[in-house]
Structure formats: structure tokens, C-alpha cells
Design an enzyme around this catalytic site. Structure first.
Site, PDB file in Angstrom:
ATOM      1  N   SER A   1      78.005  22.225   0.612  1.00 26.50           N
ATOM      2  CA  SER A   1      78.124  22.773   1.973  1.00 26.50           C
ATOM      3  C   SER A   1      78.303  21.657   3.009  1.00 26.50           C
ATOM      4  O   SER A   1      79.000  21.853   4.008  1.00 26.50           O
ATOM      5  CB  SER A   1      76.918  23.651   2.324  1.00 26.50           C
ATOM      6  OG  SER A   1      75.761  22.877   2.490  1.00 26.50           O
TER       7      SER A   1
ATOM      8  N   ARG B   1      74.776   5.030 -18.002  1.00 22.48           N
ATOM      9  CA  ARG B   1      75.009   4.735 -16.578  1.00 22.48           C
ATOM     10  C   ARG B   1      76.155   3.742 -16.348  1.00 22.48           C
ATOM     11  O   ARG B   1      77.026   3.971 -15.497  1.00 22.48           O
ATOM     12  CB  ARG B   1      73.733   4.238 -15.895  1.00 22.48           C
ATOM     13  CG  ARG B   1      73.919   3.992 -14.394  1.00 22.48           C
ATOM     14  CD  ARG B   1      72.692   3.385 -13.745  1.00 22.48           C
ATOM     15  NE  ARG B   1      71.509   4.186 -13.996  1.00 22.48           N
ATOM     16  CZ  ARG B   1      71.207   5.299 -13.336  1.00 22.48           C
ATOM     17  NH1 ARG B   1      72.007   5.736 -12.377  1.00 22.48           N
ATOM     18  NH2 ARG B   1      70.126   5.978 -13.617  1.00 22.48           N
TER      19      ARG B   1
ATOM     20  N   MET C   1      73.225  13.842  -6.675  1.00 24.84           N
ATOM     21  CA  MET C   1      71.860  13.673  -7.154  1.00 24.84           C
ATOM     22  C   MET C   1      71.717  12.576  -8.212  1.00 24.84           C
ATOM     23  O   MET C   1      70.803  12.621  -9.030  1.00 24.84           O
ATOM     24  CB  MET C   1      71.320  15.020  -7.660  1.00 24.84           C
ATOM     25  CG  MET C   1      71.394  16.133  -6.628  1.00 24.84           C
ATOM     26  SD  MET C   1      70.684  15.694  -4.994  1.00 24.84           S
ATOM     27  CE  MET C   1      68.960  16.080  -5.284  1.00 24.84           C
ATOM     28  N   ARG C   2      72.590  11.600  -8.181  1.00 24.86           N
ATOM     29  CA  ARG C   2      72.487  10.451  -9.095  1.00 24.86           C
ATOM     30  C   ARG C   2      72.130   9.202  -8.308  1.00 24.86           C
ATOM     31  O   ARG C   2      72.604   9.022  -7.184  1.00 24.86           O
ATOM     32  CB  ARG C   2      73.820  10.201  -9.811  1.00 24.86           C
ATOM     33  CG  ARG C   2      74.296  11.346 -10.631  1.00 24.86           C
ATOM     34  CD  ARG C   2      73.431  11.549 -11.865  1.00 24.86           C
ATOM     35  NE  ARG C   2      73.537  12.920 -12.315  1.00 24.86           N
ATOM     36  CZ  ARG C   2      72.550  13.611 -12.854  1.00 24.86           C
ATOM     37  NH1 ARG C   2      71.363  13.065 -13.027  1.00 24.86           N
ATOM     38  NH2 ARG C   2      72.729  14.848 -13.225  1.00 24.86           N
TER      39      ARG C   2
ATOM     40  N   ASN D   1      74.593   8.450   3.086  1.00 29.17           N
ATOM     41  CA  ASN D   1      73.889   9.532   2.390  1.00 29.17           C
ATOM     42  C   ASN D   1      73.194  10.401   3.424  1.00 29.17           C
ATOM     43  O   ASN D   1      72.867   9.950   4.521  1.00 29.17           O
ATOM     44  CB  ASN D   1      72.840   8.938   1.440  1.00 29.17           C
ATOM     45  CG  ASN D   1      72.137  10.006   0.628  1.00 29.17           C
ATOM     46  OD1 ASN D   1      72.773  10.957   0.147  1.00 29.17           O
ATOM     47  ND2 ASN D   1      70.825   9.888   0.464  1.00 29.17           N
TER      48      ASN D   1
ATOM     49  N   SER E   1      68.004  13.206   7.480  1.00 31.96           N
ATOM     50  CA  SER E   1      68.324  11.826   7.869  1.00 31.96           C
ATOM     51  C   SER E   1      69.667  11.417   7.302  1.00 31.96           C
ATOM     52  O   SER E   1      69.931  11.612   6.112  1.00 31.96           O
ATOM     53  CB  SER E   1      67.277  10.854   7.304  1.00 31.96           C
ATOM     54  OG  SER E   1      65.975  11.206   7.699  1.00 31.96           O
TER      55      SER E   1
ATOM     56  N   THR F   1      71.615   1.586   0.539  1.00 32.01           N
ATOM     57  CA  THR F   1      71.371   0.227   0.039  1.00 32.01           C
ATOM     58  C   THR F   1      70.732   0.366  -1.342  1.00 32.01           C
ATOM     59  O   THR F   1      70.586   1.478  -1.857  1.00 32.01           O
ATOM     60  CB  THR F   1      70.431  -0.550   0.972  1.00 32.01           C
ATOM     61  OG1 THR F   1      69.194   0.167   1.041  1.00 32.01           O
ATOM     62  CG2 THR F   1      71.024  -0.715   2.355  1.00 32.01           C
TER      63      THR F   1
ATOM     64  N   LEU G   1      66.225   3.201  -3.001  1.00 34.80           N
ATOM     65  CA  LEU G   1      66.462   4.641  -3.043  1.00 34.80           C
ATOM     66  C   LEU G   1      65.977   5.318  -1.755  1.00 34.80           C
ATOM     67  O   LEU G   1      64.798   5.201  -1.394  1.00 34.80           O
ATOM     68  CB  LEU G   1      65.738   5.254  -4.254  1.00 34.80           C
ATOM     69  CG  LEU G   1      65.848   6.772  -4.396  1.00 34.80           C
ATOM     70  CD1 LEU G   1      67.278   7.196  -4.663  1.00 34.80           C
ATOM     71  CD2 LEU G   1      64.920   7.283  -5.481  1.00 34.80           C
ATOM     72  N   ASP G   2      66.868   6.031  -1.096  1.00 34.38           N
ATOM     73  CA  ASP G   2      66.564   6.731   0.165  1.00 34.38           C
ATOM     74  C   ASP G   2      65.974   5.778   1.209  1.00 34.38           C
ATOM     75  O   ASP G   2      65.249   6.203   2.099  1.00 34.38           O
ATOM     76  CB  ASP G   2      65.602   7.906  -0.060  1.00 34.38           C
ATOM     77  CG  ASP G   2      66.210   8.986  -0.942  1.00 34.38           C
ATOM     78  OD1 ASP G   2      67.439   9.142  -0.931  1.00 34.38           O
ATOM     79  OD2 ASP G   2      65.444   9.679  -1.650  1.00 34.38           O
TER      80      ASP G   2
ATOM     81  N   GLN H   1      69.398  22.436   6.456  1.00 33.85           N
ATOM     82  CA  GLN H   1      70.822  22.297   6.093  1.00 33.85           C
ATOM     83  C   GLN H   1      71.741  22.603   7.266  1.00 33.85           C
ATOM     84  O   GLN H   1      72.767  21.937   7.441  1.00 33.85           O
ATOM     85  CB  GLN H   1      71.154  23.212   4.914  1.00 33.85           C
ATOM     86  CG  GLN H   1      70.763  22.592   3.583  1.00 33.85           C
ATOM     87  CD  GLN H   1      71.777  22.850   2.488  1.00 33.85           C
ATOM     88  OE1 GLN H   1      72.590  23.762   2.587  1.00 33.85           O
ATOM     89  NE2 GLN H   1      71.701  22.063   1.438  1.00 33.85           N
TER      90      GLN H   1
HETATM   91  C1  GAR Z   1      71.456  18.722   1.108  1.00 31.74           C
HETATM   92  O1  GAR Z   1      70.423  19.428   1.713  1.00 31.74           O
HETATM   93  C2  GAR Z   1      71.141  17.254   1.047  1.00 31.74           C
HETATM   94  O2  GAR Z   1      70.329  16.828   2.104  1.00 31.74           O
HETATM   95  C3  GAR Z   1      70.413  17.134  -0.258  1.00 31.74           C
HETATM   96  O3  GAR Z   1      71.067  18.014  -1.122  1.00 31.74           O
HETATM   97  C4  GAR Z   1      71.590  19.100  -0.367  1.00 31.74           C
HETATM   98  C5  GAR Z   1      73.022  19.312  -0.802  1.00 31.74           C
HETATM   99  O4  GAR Z   1      73.536  20.468  -0.242  1.00 31.74           O
HETATM  100  N1  GAR Z   1      70.454  15.809  -0.730  1.00 31.74           N
HETATM  101  C6  GAR Z   1      69.462  15.211  -1.379  1.00 31.74           C
HETATM  102  O5  GAR Z   1      68.433  15.774  -1.673  1.00 31.74           O
HETATM  103  C7  GAR Z   1      69.740  13.764  -1.757  1.00 31.74           C
HETATM  104  N2  GAR Z   1      68.526  13.089  -2.066  1.00 31.74           N
HETATM  105  P1  GAR Z   1      75.116  20.738  -0.291  1.00 31.74           P
HETATM  106  O6  GAR Z   1      75.567  20.485  -1.729  1.00 31.74           O
HETATM  107  O7  GAR Z   1      75.245  22.188   0.068  1.00 31.74           O
HETATM  108  O8  GAR Z   1      75.764  19.815   0.687  1.00 31.74           O
END
Ligand code: GAR
Length: 221
Positions: free
Chosen positions: A17, A69, A94-95, A111, A140, A145, A148-149, A175
């Protein structure tokens, strides 16, 4: 003088999305950028269909587990090189990318994370906010870098948490704000207002030592 559109590759794992929100703004002429490719680590990622429906080229670089990886990142690098993006946008990807992969693209990966970083890195952020009894939450946008996060923050959205909130309601409200703040930051880059210098983000010529915050706490859905 008008700039050429910023060339972007978006990496996704799921619904996409955020990718679609960015693509819509490009299509509407609100963002001087072009999505060159949407790359997923899972063939079943729903965002692939959404990207195709928007006329964006898609690729799948399948994740095959941690021992693979290096091969995964090599394939990802090849897929990216084919589209030669100026910016890599992680949108629900999510990697975890290796320090080497990130260092080779310093200042060129963004990100979005569903929490007010540095709070709640990792997964299940909405549940953890509810468990902690926090009154504010948000999302956020940050440069990626090796940590992570943990990369430098650029812009955060802030929402109010109400006693009636559930994980689902928080996820939906956070979202909705992501779809506003992520295109905003990309637009700053596309317009040359946001830059990466000396390992830090700079906005309008000033070093950003703390994120800007956009407050959505008056919004109710
Ligand atoms: C989003 O809410 C994003 O912040 C999160 O995954 C969702 C993806 O939604 N990201 C993380 O958790 C990364 N650590 P989307 O596929 O509908 O854009």
C-alpha cells in the site's frame, strides 16, 4: 530548470500500500519521481499485482532462508542494477539487508517503520504500544544504515492512542499516515531539498539531527 524524475526501485514483501501511495503521487504529478521497478522477495506478495495494475515493472527475487543471504543479495543487486535506481525505497520489505549491501548504497535507501523510532524496532509494534499503555504512536521514515531500524530519522507521523484502540485500528491509522509522510520525504529528495552528506540527512541546507514530526492526533477515522 526542472529536474528529471528521480528513478526509484521499491522493495516489498506484502500488500504494497505504501508503494501504491507513492506511485499514485507520481502518476498525479505531485512527485517528480518514477517507479522503475517493484521487487518482491516473495512471489505471492499482493503488492506485485497492485504494481502490475499500475503499469510498473515487477521482479521477484525469492528469499530462500538465512544461509542463502549472499546469493539473495547478489540477485537483488543484479535486479536493481538493471533499473539503475537513484533511490531504493523499502516499503514493507521484511528482510534485513547486510551491512555490506547497505554500505554500498549509503544514503540511497529509505525505510518506513510503524513506530516512533527509536521506540519499538522490529516486529509487532502496534501490540507493543498497546501493552505499554503509550498515548502516542506513529511511523518513522529514515535512511537505512547498518543498524536495524536505527538509521537517521527524517520525518515521523504522530497519532493519539485511545483506550478503544486495537492492533488493527492502530495499524490502519498509522498506515494512513505512512501514505502521506513517505511520499513527502521522497518528494524532498526528488526536489533536491533533502540530501545525504557526511553520513547525515540534510534538509534545506540544515543538518537534521532530530526528525521532523507531523501531528495527525486530531485526525479520527
Ligand atoms: C507498513 O506499515 C510498514 O511500516 C511496515 O510494513 C507495512 C507494509 O505495508 N514495515 C515494517 O514493519 C518494516 N520494519 P504495505 O505493504 O501495505 O506498504
Amino acid at each position: 530548470m526542472s529536474r528529471p524524475p528521480l528513478r526509484i526501485a521499491v522493495l516489498i514483501s506484502g500488500r504494497g500500500s505504501n508503494m501504491a501511495a507513492i506511485a499514485r503521487q507520481c502518476g498525479a504529478g505531485l512527485l517528480n519521481a518514477r517507479l522503475q521497478a517493484v521487487i518482491a522477495d516473495r512471489p505471492g506478495a499482493a503488492g506485485l499485482d497492485a504494481a502490475r495494475a499500475l503499469g510498473i515493472a515487477t521482479q521477484v527475487v525469492p528469499w530462500q532462508g538465512p544461509p542463502q543471504r549472499p546469493a539473495f543479495e547478489h540477485a537483488l543487486a543484479v535486479a536493481l542494477a538493471a533499473t539503475n535506481p537513484e533511490l531504493i525505497v523499502l516499503a514493507g520489505f521484511m528482510r534485513i539487508l547486510s551491512p555490506q549491501f547497505v554500505a554500498a548504497r549509503a544514503g540511497r535507501i529509505l525505510n518506513i517503520h510503524p513506530s516512533l523510532l527509536p521506540k519499538y524496532t522490529g516486529l509487532h509494534t502496534h501490540r507493543r504500544v498497546l501493552e505499554a499503555g503509550d498515548r502516542v504512536h506513529g511511523a518513522s521514515v529514515h535512511f537505512v544504515t547498518e543498524e536495524l531500524d536505527g538509521g537517521p530519522l527524517v520525518l515521523q507521523s504522530r497519532i493519539a492512542v485511545s483506550p478503544a484502540d486495537t492492533e488493527e485500528s492502530l495499524s490502519a491509522r498509522v498506515q494512513a499516515t505512512e501514505h502521506i509522510i513517505y511520499p513527502r520525504v521522497i518528494g524532498w529528495l526528488a526536489d533536491g531539498r533533502l540530501a545525504w552528506r557526511q553520513d547525515r540527512p540534510w534538509l534545506d541546507g540544515r543538518r537534521l539531527d532530530a526528525p521532523l514530526v507531523e501531528d495527525f492526533s486530531a485526525d479520527h477515522t
